[in-house]
Design a protein around this motif. Structure first.
Motif, PDB file in Angstrom:
ATOM      1  N   GLU A 289     122.050   3.605  55.616  1.00 46.23           N
ATOM      2  CA  GLU A 289     122.319   2.394  56.392  1.00 46.23           C
ATOM      3  C   GLU A 289     123.717   2.362  57.008  1.00 46.23           C
ATOM      4  N   THR A 290     124.534   3.362  56.713  1.00 46.60           N
ATOM      5  CA  THR A 290     125.892   3.374  57.261  1.00 46.60           C
ATOM      6  C   THR A 290     126.098   4.482  58.302  1.00 46.60           C
ATOM      7  N   LYS A 291     125.073   5.254  58.582  1.00 49.00           N
ATOM      8  CA  LYS A 291     125.241   6.432  59.438  1.00 49.00           C
ATOM      9  C   LYS A 291     125.023   6.186  60.929  1.00 49.00           C
ATOM     10  N   MET A 292     124.454   5.052  61.294  1.00 48.72           N
ATOM     11  CA  MET A 292     124.206   4.748  62.710  1.00 48.72           C
ATOM     12  C   MET A 292     124.864   3.424  63.057  1.00 48.72           C
ATOM     13  N   GLY A 293     125.386   3.334  64.282  1.00 47.13           N
ATOM     14  CA  GLY A 293     125.942   2.072  64.748  1.00 47.13           C
ATOM     15  C   GLY A 293     124.823   1.084  65.038  1.00 47.13           C
ATOM     16  N   LEU A 294     125.123  -0.204  64.909  1.00 52.09           N
ATOM     17  CA  LEU A 294     124.109  -1.236  65.101  1.00 52.09           C
ATOM     18  C   LEU A 294     123.399  -1.162  66.453  1.00 52.09           C
ATOM     19  N   PRO A 295     124.108  -0.952  67.580  1.00 53.58           N
ATOM     20  CA  PRO A 295     123.383  -0.880  68.866  1.00 53.58           C
ATOM     21  C   PRO A 295     122.305   0.209  68.868  1.00 53.58           C
ATOM     22  N   CYS A 296     122.599   1.357  68.255  1.00 58.37           N
ATOM     23  CA  CYS A 296     121.615   2.446  68.207  1.00 58.37           C
ATOM     24  C   CYS A 296     120.500   2.167  67.204  1.00 58.37           C
ATOM     25  N   VAL A 297     120.829   1.477  66.126  1.00 56.85           N
ATOM     26  CA  VAL A 297     119.791   1.076  65.166  1.00 56.85           C
ATOM     27  C   VAL A 297     118.776   0.186  65.883  1.00 56.85           C
ATOM     28  N   ILE A 298     119.290  -0.783  66.636  1.00 59.44           N
ATOM     29  CA  ILE A 298     118.418  -1.711  67.370  1.00 59.44           C
ATOM     30  C   ILE A 298     117.595  -0.958  68.414  1.00 59.44           C
ATOM     31  N   GLU A 299     118.245  -0.045  69.123  1.00 63.31           N
ATOM     32  CA  GLU A 299     117.557   0.733  70.161  1.00 63.31           C
ATOM     33  C   GLU A 299     116.440   1.598  69.555  1.00 63.31           C
ATOM     34  N   ALA A 300     116.732   2.288  68.464  1.00 66.72           N
ATOM     35  CA  ALA A 300     115.736   3.140  67.806  1.00 66.72           C
ATOM     36  C   ALA A 300     114.596   2.288  67.244  1.00 66.72           C
ATOM     37  N   PHE A 301     114.952   1.176  66.619  1.00 65.97           N
ATOM     38  CA  PHE A 301     113.953   0.267  66.060  1.00 65.97           C
ATOM     39  C   PHE A 301     112.999  -0.225  67.146  1.00 65.97           C
ATOM     40  N   THR A 302     113.577  -0.647  68.266  1.00 67.97           N
ATOM     41  CA  THR A 302     112.771  -1.164  69.379  1.00 67.97           C
ATOM     42  C   THR A 302     111.859  -0.073  69.925  1.00 67.97           C
ATOM     43  N   ALA A 303     112.378   1.143  70.072  1.00 66.75           N
ATOM     44  CA  ALA A 303     111.586   2.260  70.592  1.00 66.75           C
ATOM     45  C   ALA A 303     110.417   2.596  69.661  1.00 66.75           C
ATOM     46  N   ILE A 304     110.634   2.475  68.363  1.00 67.37           N
ATOM     47  CA  ILE A 304     109.595   2.832  67.390  1.00 67.37           C
ATOM     48  C   ILE A 304     108.610   1.687  67.155  1.00 67.37           C
ATOM     49  N   PHE A 305     109.128   0.486  66.943  1.00 62.86           N
ATOM     50  CA  PHE A 305     108.276  -0.624  66.515  1.00 62.86           C
ATOM     51  C   PHE A 305     107.789  -1.505  67.654  1.00 62.86           C
ATOM     52  N   LYS A 306     108.403  -1.381  68.816  1.00 61.54           N
ATOM     53  CA  LYS A 306     107.953  -2.161  69.967  1.00 61.54           C
ATOM     54  C   LYS A 306     107.686  -1.185  71.100  1.00 61.54           C
ATOM     55  N   THR A 307     108.442  -1.277  72.186  1.00 58.78           N
ATOM     56  CA  THR A 307     108.328  -0.300  73.259  1.00 58.78           C
ATOM     57  C   THR A 307     109.713  -0.022  73.804  1.00 58.78           C
ATOM     58  N   GLY A 308     109.842   1.091  74.471  1.00 54.86           N
ATOM     59  CA  GLY A 308     111.135   1.436  75.053  1.00 54.86           C
ATOM     60  C   GLY A 308     111.483   2.866  74.744  1.00 54.86           C
ATOM     61  N   SER A 309     112.641   3.249  75.225  1.00 57.40           N
ATOM     62  CA  SER A 309     113.087   4.620  75.003  1.00 57.40           C
ATOM     63  C   SER A 309     114.426   4.568  74.275  1.00 57.40           C
ATOM     64  N   ILE A 310     114.880   5.724  73.900  1.00 63.72           N
ATOM     65  CA  ILE A 310     116.141   5.825  73.164  1.00 63.72           C
ATOM     66  C   ILE A 310     117.108   6.673  73.984  1.00 63.72           C
ATOM     67  N   SER A 311     118.344   6.217  74.116  1.00 62.04           N
ATOM     68  CA  SER A 311     119.347   6.899  74.941  1.00 62.04           C
ATOM     69  C   SER A 311     119.804   8.203  74.284  1.00 62.04           C
ATOM     70  N   ASN A 312     120.432   9.051  75.072  1.00 63.88           N
ATOM     71  CA  ASN A 312     120.966  10.311  74.539  1.00 63.88           C
ATOM     72  C   ASN A 312     121.975  10.055  73.425  1.00 63.88           C
ATOM     73  N   LYS A 313     122.832   9.052  73.628  1.00 69.40           N
ATOM     74  CA  LYS A 313     123.850   8.707  72.627  1.00 69.40           C
ATOM     75  C   LYS A 313     123.175   8.350  71.305  1.00 69.40           C
ATOM     76  N   CYS A 314     122.146   7.520  71.375  1.00 68.26           N
ATOM     77  CA  CYS A 314     121.463   7.096  70.151  1.00 68.26           C
ATOM     78  C   CYS A 314     120.622   8.217  69.557  1.00 68.26           C
ATOM     79  N   CYS A 315     120.121   9.104  70.390  1.00 71.39           N
ATOM     80  CA  CYS A 315     119.426  10.293  69.885  1.00 71.39           C
ATOM     81  C   CYS A 315     120.385  11.116  69.022  1.00 71.39           C
ATOM     82  N   SER A 316     121.609  11.276  69.512  1.00 72.08           N
ATOM     83  CA  SER A 316     122.612  12.027  68.741  1.00 72.08           C
ATOM     84  C   SER A 316     122.839  11.385  67.386  1.00 72.08           C
ATOM     85  N   GLU A 317     122.974  10.051  67.380  1.00 70.90           N
ATOM     86  CA  GLU A 317     123.185   9.332  66.116  1.00 70.90           C
ATOM     87  C   GLU A 317     121.970   9.466  65.194  1.00 70.90           C
ATOM     88  N   LEU A 318     120.779   9.436  65.783  1.00 74.11           N
ATOM     89  CA  LEU A 318     119.555   9.557  64.995  1.00 74.11           C
ATOM     90  C   LEU A 318     119.469  10.924  64.324  1.00 74.11           C
TER      91      LEU A 318
END
Length: 96
Positions: A16-45
């Motif tokens: 729970e400490t390895k990803m920044g909140l904006p990327c957590v939200i982005e990844a969550f939305t991409a997985i549980f709702k719809t949308g894509s994940i940015s390159n920056k957040c992919c790196s964090e993932l």
């Protein structure tokens, strides 16, 4: 129970400490709702790691708020996003 297992994995790996909140939200939305994940957040993932990624997704699915979601579809989406991010991070950047 699976919940305790996922919680333990998350705690032991400091998931729970390895990803920044904006990327957590982005990844969550991409997985549980719809949308894509940015390159920056992919790196964090990818830095987060597959063990943490899987445990966090599974723990979210165990939350009563998400009981109406189809776990098979969510797991498939989480794997697809993981694989896409891994491919993106592993591929060499195009030279400018």
């Amino acid at each position: 129970m699976a919940t305790k297992e996922n919680d333990q994995i998350i705690k032991e790996n400091n998931c729970e400490t390895k990803m920044g909140l904006p990327c957590v939200i982005e990844a969550f939305t991409a997985i549980f709702k719809t949308g894509s994940i940015s390159n920056k957040c992919c790196s964090e993932l990818v830095v987060l790691g597959k063990v943490c990624h899987s445990a966090l997704v599974k723990r979210t699915l165990e939350n009563p708020l998400f009981k109406d979601l189809n776990p098979v579809i969510i797991i498939a989406k989480s794997i697809e996003i993981w694989n896409n991010c891994l491919a993106l991070i592993d591929s060499p950047s195009p030279s400018a």
